[in-house]
Design an enzyme around this catalytic site. Sequence first.
Site, PDB file in Angstrom:
ATOM      1  CB  CYS A 431      -0.911   0.003   1.221  1.00 31.05           C
ATOM      2  SG  CYS A 431       0.010  -0.125   2.768  1.00 31.05           S
ATOM      3  CE  LYS A 434      -0.983   6.113  -0.749  1.00 29.83           C
ATOM      4  NZ  LYS A 434      -2.210   6.381  -1.537  1.00 29.83           N
ATOM      5  CG  ASP A 464      -7.471  11.198  -7.506  1.00 32.57           C
ATOM      6  OD1 ASP A 464      -7.672  10.703  -6.377  1.00 32.57           O
ATOM      7  OD2 ASP A 464      -8.022  10.791  -8.534  1.00 32.57           O
ATOM      8  CB  THR A 556       1.302  10.788   5.963  1.00 36.54           C
ATOM      9  OG1 THR A 556       1.093  12.205   5.943  1.00 36.54           O
ATOM     10  CG2 THR A 556       2.004  10.424   7.266  1.00 36.54           C
ATOM     11  CG  ASP A 651      17.747  28.845   1.494  1.00 32.10           C
ATOM     12  OD1 ASP A 651      18.208  28.706   0.338  1.00 32.10           O
ATOM     13  OD2 ASP A 651      17.027  27.989   2.038  1.00 32.10           O
TER      14      ASP A 651
END
Length: 776
Positions: A431, A434, A464, A556, A651
């Site tokens: 999967c 996730k 999506d 995530t 930076d």
Amino acid sequence: MQQPQQPLGLPALRDIVLVGGGHTHVGVLKRFAMKPEPGVRLTVICRDTHTPYSGMLPGYVAGHYTYDDVHIDLRRLAEYAGARFFRDEAIGIDHDAQTVLCRSRPPVPYDWMSINIGSTPSVNSVSGAGEHAVPVKPIHQFNDRWQRLLERLSHPHTGHHPGQTRVAVVGGGAGGVELLLAMQYRLSNELSAQARDPSELRFSLFTRGAQILPTHNPRVRAHFQATLKQRGVEVHTATDVVGVEAGRLQAADGSWHAADEIVWVTNAGGAAWLRDTRLALDDDGFIQVGDTLQSLSDPRVFAAGDIASQVNHPREKAGVFAVRQGPPLADNLRAAVTGRPLSPYRPQAKWLALISTGDRHAVASRGGLFLAGDWVWRWKDGIDRRFMAKFNDLPPMEEGAMRAPRASRVVLDEEENAQAISAIAMRCGGCGAKVGASVLSRALSTLQPVERDEVLVGLHAPDDAAVVRVPPGKDVVHTVDFFRAFIDDPYVFGKVAANHALGDIFAMGAEAQTATAVATVPQGLEAKVEDTVYQMMRGAVEVLNEAGCTLVGGHTGEGSELALGFAVNGLIDAGGASDSPTGKAILTKGGLRPGQALILTKPMGTGTLFAAHARLGARGRWIDAALESMCQSNRQGASCLREHGATACTDLTGFGLLGHLVEMTRPSGVDAELDLTALPLLEGAEETVAAGILSSLQPANVRLRRAIHDQAAWVDHPRYPLLFDPQTAGGLLASVPAERAESCLAALHAQGYARAAIIGRVLEPGDALEPIHLKG
């Protein structure tokens, strides 16, 4: 020795939250450090990174000890114990949600909680005392006022009135008497060192009791009465202070007494926020606890030290009890989280008090015992130093020294047990590893990203992918950044990660428009994973919102370490080439011009400091200052640099100062000179570099040393290694016209970039191959 940290491979199954960094909680941390409980995560919430040891405070005031001698580095101790350290202040408890409410961060969930925040002199019970008196607690506020008093006496022209300085101490217990004598000793020595008359000082002691030190035996009281008289202290017994005004205090009989400084060491009570909880409190606002140190009204909450009132064994508020409660509190927290019976704790009926007289002389008091002499002070000094050494003299961490996983004893229900087994087991990865949709949706449901009209499809209507319109007359600036957590506070890490990602946008002279997040989160119980995601993204969204940047989506997944990154889109005026008359110029790295000044907006040193932190080689306040700098946005700094004619900007991040400067000199076709003495450095960075503690990225950056002209002449300079120190969320490095550099610097300082500095200049290209020249 094997390092005491949470075993690898075990998810957090239960959270013990320690509110406050008092003497009891440092004992709990040390006990869990020496014997970690698998599956149990400790979190410390404390406003002060360096927690004072009250037993040594008078010696510090008297000048016998330094600041670090009398403070326990709580952040460092927490790191040693494998505990999370959240620098914040508790302001409430949500008993139903089992969360600690904090002043400046999201609520922190707990399974079990302990409170050890000490007591606070109740200055507000006397008119004017809150405005004009200095309570001895919290000690950090007293110390600030004490340092200002020392400064005024040392420099009488800075607002100090001529003539006598009158100091009044309200409180005739051991704490008040000891503190007064310490202050008198130090201030008298300060005046003598300036060839001034110590009689400029006048001290008074006020107590509502009929005698001083009422809980001690007559011989102890007589000794201190004689000492106070010998040293010219006015003692006002049976004098209840009922009012305080600027420069004076009023007794109950109506008399007024002059006082330039009023120190309050009496009427201690519990923190005001406790009154709004469900915790049972006594009449003074202290938490009522039973023999197991659990709250009488909420068994999931423990309390210890001065803030606790053990109802079956009432005792005087004294540090010795807080210290002695450390082991039983740790053992009962461990028993509670593993489902074992708790053990009762009975405090001793008599205790030894060692009270100093300002100089290196002290009195021992226990029941009818009275001993006095310089040798008693040396005895006390030895006891205190040994106590502090237990918490400050910690062995350095060694990489790979974590303990092997042991089976957890934490009691779980059936659903939690299934989640724990799944977290530890190898995931299939089919999967994409996730995080579960329900966990993610709950974690993100309360976040409120700033809205922008250009966002057509985003988190407000998830799909999506996000759909974002580019406004007319604008070009899009893209950047991406991603890195793993280097601190154990997901909220602060989220703020730093967002600032780090936005830095490229601001350095280009653009405004941030949208961001897409990608994160990895360690496996664990759903509730724990959900909170980690929420805390991290809450910190990130706060930073993004402040920058006007909309979080429009993300991904995530599960991984072995917490990590976070962002793909950020920015907007800049179309056609903004460096020579374009239409619109604002893009600030690229290739715009350096000979004769310009080089400005750095924030101090350097994050690489070495956090490498040292991981090895227990950095002081907590160094890490605090570094995090504060990393959480400061570059947005205003970029605007300021543009307003002052900057033509090139970047930076400061992973390549370090030298690497980023070389990236600017090459496309610009120029040389540059850096003044090593002008470099703004974070506190502690020079010390950790001198100790040989460097970031793991340092060796790769050092390869660029060949860009330094006459490099061999500089390798022994103490600041030389910091040229290669990789930065996280570092400042902006920019070139501005030399004639505008000072005004630019003043404007940066006014906007909060207090450490911004002119660190060098841009040179015409020389004959040498090396473009970077050093001085200083």
